[in-house]
Design an enzyme around this catalytic site. Structure first.
Site, PDB file in Angstrom:
ATOM      1  N   CYS A 298       0.831  -1.191   0.000  1.00 48.58           N
ATOM      2  CA  CYS A 298       0.000   0.000   0.000  1.00 48.58           C
ATOM      3  C   CYS A 298       0.879   1.260   0.000  1.00 48.58           C
ATOM      4  O   CYS A 298       1.886   1.320   0.691  1.00 48.58           O
ATOM      5  CB  CYS A 298      -0.941   0.106   1.198  1.00 48.58           C
ATOM      6  SG  CYS A 298      -2.093  -1.241   1.300  1.00 48.58           S
TER       7      CYS A 298
ATOM      8  N   ARG B  47       4.037  -0.193  -4.713  1.00 48.11           N
ATOM      9  CA  ARG B  47       3.752  -0.643  -3.348  1.00 48.11           C
ATOM     10  C   ARG B  47       2.433  -1.400  -3.265  1.00 48.11           C
ATOM     11  O   ARG B  47       2.072  -1.937  -2.218  1.00 48.11           O
ATOM     12  CB  ARG B  47       3.700   0.556  -2.397  1.00 48.11           C
ATOM     13  CG  ARG B  47       4.998   1.317  -2.306  1.00 48.11           C
ATOM     14  CD  ARG B  47       4.863   2.451  -1.329  1.00 48.11           C
ATOM     15  NE  ARG B  47       4.595   1.958   0.006  1.00 48.11           N
ATOM     16  CZ  ARG B  47       5.516   1.612   0.874  1.00 48.11           C
ATOM     17  NH1 ARG B  47       6.788   1.713   0.552  1.00 48.11           N
ATOM     18  NH2 ARG B  47       5.193   1.173   2.066  1.00 48.11           N
TER      19      ARG B  47
ATOM     20  N   TRP C  25      -2.652  -2.772  -1.633  1.00 48.55           N
ATOM     21  CA  TRP C  25      -2.243  -4.166  -1.749  1.00 48.55           C
ATOM     22  C   TRP C  25      -3.027  -4.864  -0.646  1.00 48.55           C
ATOM     23  O   TRP C  25      -2.727  -4.694   0.538  1.00 48.55           O
ATOM     24  CB  TRP C  25      -0.737  -4.289  -1.525  1.00 48.55           C
ATOM     25  CG  TRP C  25      -0.180  -5.648  -1.792  1.00 48.55           C
ATOM     26  CD1 TRP C  25       0.276  -6.132  -2.991  1.00 48.55           C
ATOM     27  CD2 TRP C  25       0.014  -6.701  -0.837  1.00 48.55           C
ATOM     28  NE1 TRP C  25       0.725  -7.427  -2.835  1.00 48.55           N
ATOM     29  CE2 TRP C  25       0.583  -7.802  -1.534  1.00 48.55           C
ATOM     30  CE3 TRP C  25      -0.246  -6.848   0.530  1.00 48.55           C
ATOM     31  CZ2 TRP C  25       0.900  -9.004  -0.919  1.00 48.55           C
ATOM     32  CZ3 TRP C  25       0.070  -8.052   1.143  1.00 48.55           C
ATOM     33  CH2 TRP C  25       0.637  -9.110   0.426  1.00 48.55           C
TER      34      TRP C  25
ATOM     35  N   ASN D 115      -1.752   2.464   5.654  1.00 51.32           N
ATOM     36  CA  ASN D 115      -0.881   1.355   5.254  1.00 51.32           C
ATOM     37  C   ASN D 115      -0.451   0.652   6.533  1.00 51.32           C
ATOM     38  O   ASN D 115       0.061   1.300   7.443  1.00 51.32           O
ATOM     39  CB  ASN D 115       0.333   1.923   4.488  1.00 51.32           C
ATOM     40  CG  ASN D 115       1.488   0.944   4.365  1.00 51.32           C
ATOM     41  OD1 ASN D 115       2.637   1.330   4.413  1.00 51.32           O
ATOM     42  ND2 ASN D 115       1.190  -0.313   4.195  1.00 51.32           N
ATOM     43  N   GLY D 116      -0.708  -0.649   6.610  1.00 52.09           N
ATOM     44  CA  GLY D 116      -0.342  -1.394   7.815  1.00 52.09           C
ATOM     45  C   GLY D 116      -1.434  -2.390   8.143  1.00 52.09           C
ATOM     46  O   GLY D 116      -2.298  -2.679   7.304  1.00 52.09           O
TER      47      GLY D 116
ATOM     48  N   GLU E 154      18.653 -16.823  -6.748  1.00 51.88           N
ATOM     49  CA  GLU E 154      18.195 -15.501  -7.177  1.00 51.88           C
ATOM     50  C   GLU E 154      17.719 -15.542  -8.635  1.00 51.88           C
ATOM     51  O   GLU E 154      16.700 -14.945  -8.980  1.00 51.88           O
ATOM     52  CB  GLU E 154      19.313 -14.475  -6.979  1.00 51.88           C
ATOM     53  CG  GLU E 154      19.088 -13.112  -7.613  1.00 51.88           C
ATOM     54  CD  GLU E 154      17.844 -12.363  -7.114  1.00 51.88           C
ATOM     55  OE1 GLU E 154      17.200 -12.825  -6.164  1.00 51.88           O
ATOM     56  OE2 GLU E 154      17.517 -11.323  -7.719  1.00 51.88           O
TER      57      GLU E 154
ATOM     58  N   LYS F  55      13.991 -14.492  -9.733  1.00 50.32           N
ATOM     59  CA  LYS F  55      13.694 -13.460 -10.745  1.00 50.32           C
ATOM     60  C   LYS F  55      12.737 -14.036 -11.781  1.00 50.32           C
ATOM     61  O   LYS F  55      11.763 -13.405 -12.151  1.00 50.32           O
ATOM     62  CB  LYS F  55      14.962 -12.995 -11.474  1.00 50.32           C
ATOM     63  CG  LYS F  55      15.850 -11.995 -10.832  1.00 50.32           C
ATOM     64  CD  LYS F  55      15.323 -10.610 -10.641  1.00 50.32           C
ATOM     65  CE  LYS F  55      14.518 -10.482  -9.384  1.00 50.32           C
ATOM     66  NZ  LYS F  55      15.189 -10.090  -8.188  1.00 50.32           N
TER      67      LYS F  55
ATOM     68  N   GLU G 294       9.107 -14.700 -10.315  1.00 50.82           N
ATOM     69  CA  GLU G 294       8.279 -13.557  -9.907  1.00 50.82           C
ATOM     70  C   GLU G 294       7.775 -12.722 -11.081  1.00 50.82           C
ATOM     71  O   GLU G 294       6.691 -12.167 -11.013  1.00 50.82           O
ATOM     72  CB  GLU G 294       8.948 -12.698  -8.835  1.00 50.82           C
ATOM     73  CG  GLU G 294      10.075 -11.822  -9.254  1.00 50.82           C
ATOM     74  CD  GLU G 294      10.653 -11.013  -8.089  1.00 50.82           C
ATOM     75  OE1 GLU G 294       9.928 -10.625  -7.171  1.00 50.82           O
ATOM     76  OE2 GLU G 294      11.876 -10.776  -8.106  1.00 50.82           O
TER      77      GLU G 294
ATOM     78  N   HIS H 219      19.825 -35.871  -5.246  1.00 47.78           N
ATOM     79  CA  HIS H 219      19.236 -36.251  -3.949  1.00 47.78           C
ATOM     80  C   HIS H 219      17.732 -36.024  -3.912  1.00 47.78           C
ATOM     81  O   HIS H 219      17.152 -35.938  -2.828  1.00 47.78           O
ATOM     82  CB  HIS H 219      19.941 -35.494  -2.823  1.00 47.78           C
ATOM     83  CG  HIS H 219      21.394 -35.827  -2.714  1.00 47.78           C
ATOM     84  ND1 HIS H 219      21.850 -37.059  -2.321  1.00 47.78           N
ATOM     85  CD2 HIS H 219      22.498 -35.089  -3.013  1.00 47.78           C
ATOM     86  CE1 HIS H 219      23.182 -37.070  -2.351  1.00 47.78           C
ATOM     87  NE2 HIS H 219      23.590 -35.884  -2.785  1.00 47.78           N
TER      88      HIS H 219
ATOM     89  N   LYS I 204       6.493  -4.023  -3.957  1.00 51.27           N
ATOM     90  CA  LYS I 204       7.935  -3.776  -3.828  1.00 51.27           C
ATOM     91  C   LYS I 204       8.400  -3.832  -2.373  1.00 51.27           C
ATOM     92  O   LYS I 204       9.427  -4.398  -2.064  1.00 51.27           O
ATOM     93  CB  LYS I 204       8.256  -2.405  -4.421  1.00 51.27           C
ATOM     94  CG  LYS I 204       9.705  -2.011  -4.305  1.00 51.27           C
ATOM     95  CD  LYS I 204      10.422  -2.283  -5.586  1.00 51.27           C
ATOM     96  CE  LYS I 204      11.901  -2.043  -5.508  1.00 51.27           C
ATOM     97  NZ  LYS I 204      12.641  -3.158  -6.109  1.00 51.27           N
TER      98      LYS I 204
HETATM   99  O1  M6R Z   1      13.341  -4.045   0.582  1.00 50.62           O
HETATM  100  P1  M6R Z   1      13.918  -5.384   0.898  1.00 50.62           P
HETATM  101  O2  M6R Z   1      15.243  -5.601   0.244  1.00 50.62           O
HETATM  102  O3  M6R Z   1      13.986  -5.659   2.358  1.00 50.62           O
HETATM  103  O4  M6R Z   1      12.921  -6.424   0.259  1.00 50.62           O
HETATM  104  C1  M6R Z   1      13.100  -7.805   0.445  1.00 50.62           C
HETATM  105  C2  M6R Z   1      12.263  -8.592  -0.524  1.00 50.62           C
HETATM  106  O5  M6R Z   1      10.909  -8.343  -0.337  1.00 50.62           O
HETATM  107  C3  M6R Z   1      12.634  -8.275  -1.987  1.00 50.62           C
HETATM  108  O6  M6R Z   1      13.979  -8.502  -2.226  1.00 50.62           O
HETATM  109  C4  M6R Z   1      11.807  -9.153  -2.952  1.00 50.62           C
HETATM  110  O7  M6R Z   1      12.199 -10.478  -2.816  1.00 50.62           O
HETATM  111  C5  M6R Z   1      11.982  -8.655  -4.384  1.00 50.62           C
HETATM  112  N1  M6R Z   1      10.702  -8.512  -4.992  1.00 50.62           N
HETATM  113  C6  M6R Z   1      12.728  -9.579  -5.252  1.00 50.62           C
HETATM  114  O8  M6R Z   1      12.867  -9.149  -6.558  1.00 50.62           O
END
Ligand code: M6R
Length: 604
Positions: free
Chosen positions: A2, A27, A71, A97-98, A477, A481, A484, A500, A599
Site C-alpha cells: 500500500c 507498493r 495491496w 498502510n499497515g 536468485e 527473478k 516472480e 538427492h 515492492k
Molecule cells: O526491501 P527489501 O530488500 O527488504 O525487500 C526484500 C524482498 O521483499 C525483496 O527482495 C523481494 O524479494 C523482491 N521482490 C525480489 O525481486
C-alpha cells in the site's frame, strides 16, 4: 504494501495526488482512491490500476487531499474496500498502510455503538474511532484513536471542517513529510514526491504530524512537540522515470554500470589502497565480534548469502544466514555477533523486527540499504547505503548487485582490520572493482543473444538453476527473478543436490541453467551438467569468456567477461536478470508489477 499520499498547498490536489500515486504503485496496485476537500469532502475510488481511477475523477479542484494505492490484506479487492475510508457523517477521510491487529474487537464495539461499516477492511475502524473522539481538533482525535489501536500504521487524515490541515501518523509503517514552498506532502516513500521536492522529514514510530500549507509540526506519542531536522534527498526525478525504456526493470538492469560506479564512490581509494566507511560503521567493524549474522528477505537474502561466501573467504569470520522472518522468532543468539541486515527499502517488516531482535539480544547492528532515512537506517547502530538510486521495478535488480558490492567492501575492510590481507591484495581487489562497470556494459551488449535463449525457454513450465559455492545463491536468485516476473515455476539448487531428489522432477521440458565458473568446483559442475543431459533437458550454461571447454557440455552458452576473481558473481547476476526479463517480456507479463507482489513488504 500500500502507498499513501497527502497534499496541502496551492496546486490542484486531484492532479497532484494521482501523479504521486502513479509513482507509488509499486507498493500495491489492486485498487486506488483519493479524497479531496473542496468545501465538501469528495471521495473517488476504483479497482485496478491508478489509470482507471484517473478516468473516474471528475474534478480538479481543492488544494487539500489524500490518496491510496492498495495491496489487499483484509478484505477482497473491491471498490468498497479501497481507501480512503470515511466516517458515517462523511466529513473525515483516511488512508492507511499497515495492519490493525485488534480490528475485530474494535469493530464489534463500534457497531454496538451504532457505527455503520461499509467495508471488510481493518482500516475502517480507525476512521470511526477518530470520529468518535472528534471534538473540533483533528490532531487530538487522531491521538486518542491511535491509543486504542494495536498493530502497524502509516496514515493520512483530513476533516471537512478543518480544510487547512493534513494530519499523519506512523508506527512500524513508513511515512515521510515532503517540504515545499507554500505546500507540504505526506508519502510512503520519497519517489512519490520527488518531482515536487527533495526536502524530507522522517517520522519516528509513534509520532504524529500536522501540516498546513506553510508549516509542519511533529509530536511524540505524549503530544509533546518535537523539532526534527530536514534531510535533503540527492535522487534525481529522472531516476524515478522510465526514460524511454519499456519497463523500469529493464532500465534498472541497464543502470547497473553506473549504479556500481556510484556504490564505490567515496569508499574505494585506489592510491591509498584503502576502503573507507563513515566513522560509526568503521567503529562497528572494528569491534570484537566472533561471528556475523546476516538477516534479510527475498533477493536481499540471496545478496546476503553471496556476501557470506565473500566475507568468509576474505576474513575467516563465520557468517550465519538467517531469513529475517525466522530470525525474529528463533534466531537470536546472545553473544558477540554482528548482525548485518540487508534491505533495499529499509522498510521490510520482518527485517526491521530482526534488527530489533538483534539489538534486544545485545548485538551490534549494521544495515545495508538503498534508502537514506528509512526505518532500518534509523534503528540500526550504523548503516551503509548502496547508493544505486531509486529502484521502482518490483523485481530487485541494480540494488541486488550493489548490495553484493557493499558486502564485498565490508569483507575487504574486515580482512584489513583483522590482518588477513595485505595492501597489495587490497589493490588487486580495487582494480577488480573498478573493472566492473565496463564488464557489465559488455554483458548488456549481449542482450540480443539472451533474447534468443529466452525464446527457447519461454514455453517451459519449469526451469532449474544450478551452481556451487557463491553460484548457489545466484541460482536461487536467478530462479526467484524468473518466477516472480514470468510466472514460470523455477527452482535454484546447489548443483550437487539434484541427484538427492529434484532429479525426479526433471523432464526433457525442464531447461536447466547451469552456472559454471572456472574455480575449484568447475569439474564437478561439468559432471553435474552431464548428469542432467543424460536425462534429456536442455542445458544453458553461464560461463566465462575464456572457457574453451563448456561448448562441449552445454546446449547453449551465455558468456560473461571474466575477471577470474571473486566478483564474477556480479556480471553473472546481470545475465540472470536479463534472461528472466526477456522470458517475461516474450510471455507478455506485467513485468514491473507482477501479480500478488509489492515492492516493499511492510506487513509480517
Ligand atoms: O526491501 P527489501 O530488500 O527488504 O525487500 C526484500 C524482498 O521483499 C525483496 O527482495 C523481494 O524479494 C523482491 N521482490 C525480489 O525481486
Amino acid at each position: 504494501m500500500c502507498g499513501i499520499i497527502g497534499y496541502i498547498g496551492f496546486r490542484k490536489a486531484p492532479s497532484v495526488l494521482i501523479k504521486c500515486l502513479k509513482r507509488l504503485d509499486y507498493r500495491g496496485y489492486d485498487s486506488a482512491g483519493i479524497g479531496v476537500i473542496d468545501e465538501k469532502l469528495q471521495v473517488f475510488k476504483d479497482v485496478g490500476e491508478i489509470a482507471n481511477l484517473e478516468k473516474k475523477v471528475p474534478i480538479d479542484k481543492g488544494t487539500l487531499g489524500i490518496g491510496h494505492t492498495r495491496w489487499a490484506t483484509h478484505g477482497k479487492v473491491t471498490k468498497e474496500n479501497a481507501h480512503p475510508h470515511v466516517c458515517n457523517n462523511k466529513k473525515i477521510a483516511l488512508v492507511h498502510n499497515g495492519i490493525i491487529e485488534n480490528f475485530k474487537t474494535l469493530r464489534e464495539d463500534l457497531e454496538r455503538k451504532g457505527y455503520k461499516f461499509t467495508s471488510q477492511t481493518d482500516t475502517e475502524v480507525i476512521v470511526h474511532l477518530i470520529d468518535e473522539s472528534y471534538n473540533g481538533n483533528l490532531e487530538d482525535a487522531v491521538f486518542s484513536a491511535l491509543k486504542k489501536i494495536q498493530g502497524s500504521y502509516a496514515l493520512a487524515v483530513v476533516h471537512e471542517d478543518e480544510p487547512g490541515k493534513l494530519v499523519g501518523a506512523r508506527r512500524e509503517s513508513p511515512l515521510v513529510i515532503g517540504i515545499g514552498d507554500n505546500e507540504n506532502f505526506l508519502a510512503s516513500d520519497i519517489p512519490a514526491i520527488l518531482s515536487y521536492t527533495n526536502r524530507a522529514v522522517y517520522l519516528e514510530d509513534g509520532e504524529l504530524c500536522s501540516l498546513t500549507a506553510q508549516s509542519i509540526s511533529v509530536f511524540d506519542d505524549t503530544k509533546k512537540k518535537i523539532e526534527r531536522e530536514e534531510t535533503i534527498i540527492d535522487w534525481d526525478i529522472k531516476d524515478a522515470e522510465k526514460s524511454g525504456f519499456p519497463h523500469f526493470m529493464l532500465k534498472e538492469i541497464y543502470e547497473q554500470p553506473n549504479a556500481i560506479y556510484q556504490t564505490l564512490q567515496g569508499r574505494v581509494f585506489e592510491r591509498e589502497q584503502s576502503i573507507l566507511f563513515p566513522e560509526r560503521v568503521e567503529k562497528l567493524l572494528t569491534a570484537d565480534f566472533d561471528s556475523i549474522h546476516i538477516v534479510s528477505c527475498g533477493t536481499s537474502f540471496y545478496a546476503g548469502w553471496v556476501g557470506k561466501y565473500l566475507i568468509e573467504r576474505l576474513t575467516g569470520i563465520p557468517v550465519i544466514m538467517e531469513l529475517a522472518s525466522e530470525f525474529r522468532y528463533f534466531g537470536v543468539k546472545k553473544g558477540s555477533s554482528l548482525v548485518i541486515a540487508v534491505t533495499q527499502s529499509g522498510e521490510t517488516a520482518d527485517t526491521l523486527a530482526a534488527i530489533r531482535a538483534g539489538k534486544n539480544a545485545g548485538c551490534q547492528t549494521l544495515v545495508v540499504s538503498n534508502v537514506i532515512g528509512s526505518t532500518a537506517t534509523r534503528i540500526a547502530d550504523g548503516f551503509v547505503l548502496t547508493q544505486s538510486g531509486p529502484e521502482v521495478g518490483v523485481a530487485a535488480t541494480k540494488t541486488f548487485t550493489s548490495q553484493i558490492l557493499v558486502l564485498f567492501l565490508i569483507a575487504l575492510k574486515l580482512a584489513v582490520l583483522r590482518n588477513r590481507i595485505g595492501l597489495n591484495e587490497v589493490y588487486k581487489y580495487i582494480l577488480e572493482l573498478k573493472a566492473l562497470p565496463k564488464q557489465l556494459r559488455q554483458v548488456l551488449d549481449r542482450s540480443e543473444e539472451i533474447v534468443e535463449i529466452a525464446n527457447r525457454i519461454k514455453g517451459a513450465t519449469s526451469v532449474f538453476y544450478i551452481g556451487r559455492g557463491v553460484n548457489y545463491p545466484l541460482s536461487l536468485e536467478g530462479a526467484l527473478k524468473l518466477k516472480e516476473i514470468s510466472y514460470i515455476h523455477a527452482e535454484g539448487f546447489a548443483a550437487g543436490e539434484l541427484k538427492h531428489g529434484p532429479f525426479a522432477l526433471l523432464t526433457e521440458d525442464t531447461p536447466v541453467v547451469a552456472i559454471a565458473t572456472k574455480d575449484a568446483t568447475y569439474a564437478k559442475v561439468l559432471a553435474n551438467i552431464g548428469e542432467v543431459q543424460a536425462r534429456g533437458p536442455p542445458v544453458i550454461a553461464v560461463a566465462d569468456d575464456k572457457d574453451t571447454e563448456i561448448e562441449k557440455h552445454a546446449d547453449f552458452v551465455i558468456r560473461f567477461p571474466s575477471n577470474g576473481g571473486l566478483l564474477s558473481c556480479i556480471p553473472i547476476a546481470v545475465i540472470l536478470q536479463l534472461l528472466a526479463y526477456h522470458v517475461a517480456n516474450l510471455r507478455g507479463c506485467s513485468i514491473d508489477k507482477p501479480r500478488n507482489l509489492a515492492k516493499s513488504v511492510t506487513v509480517e
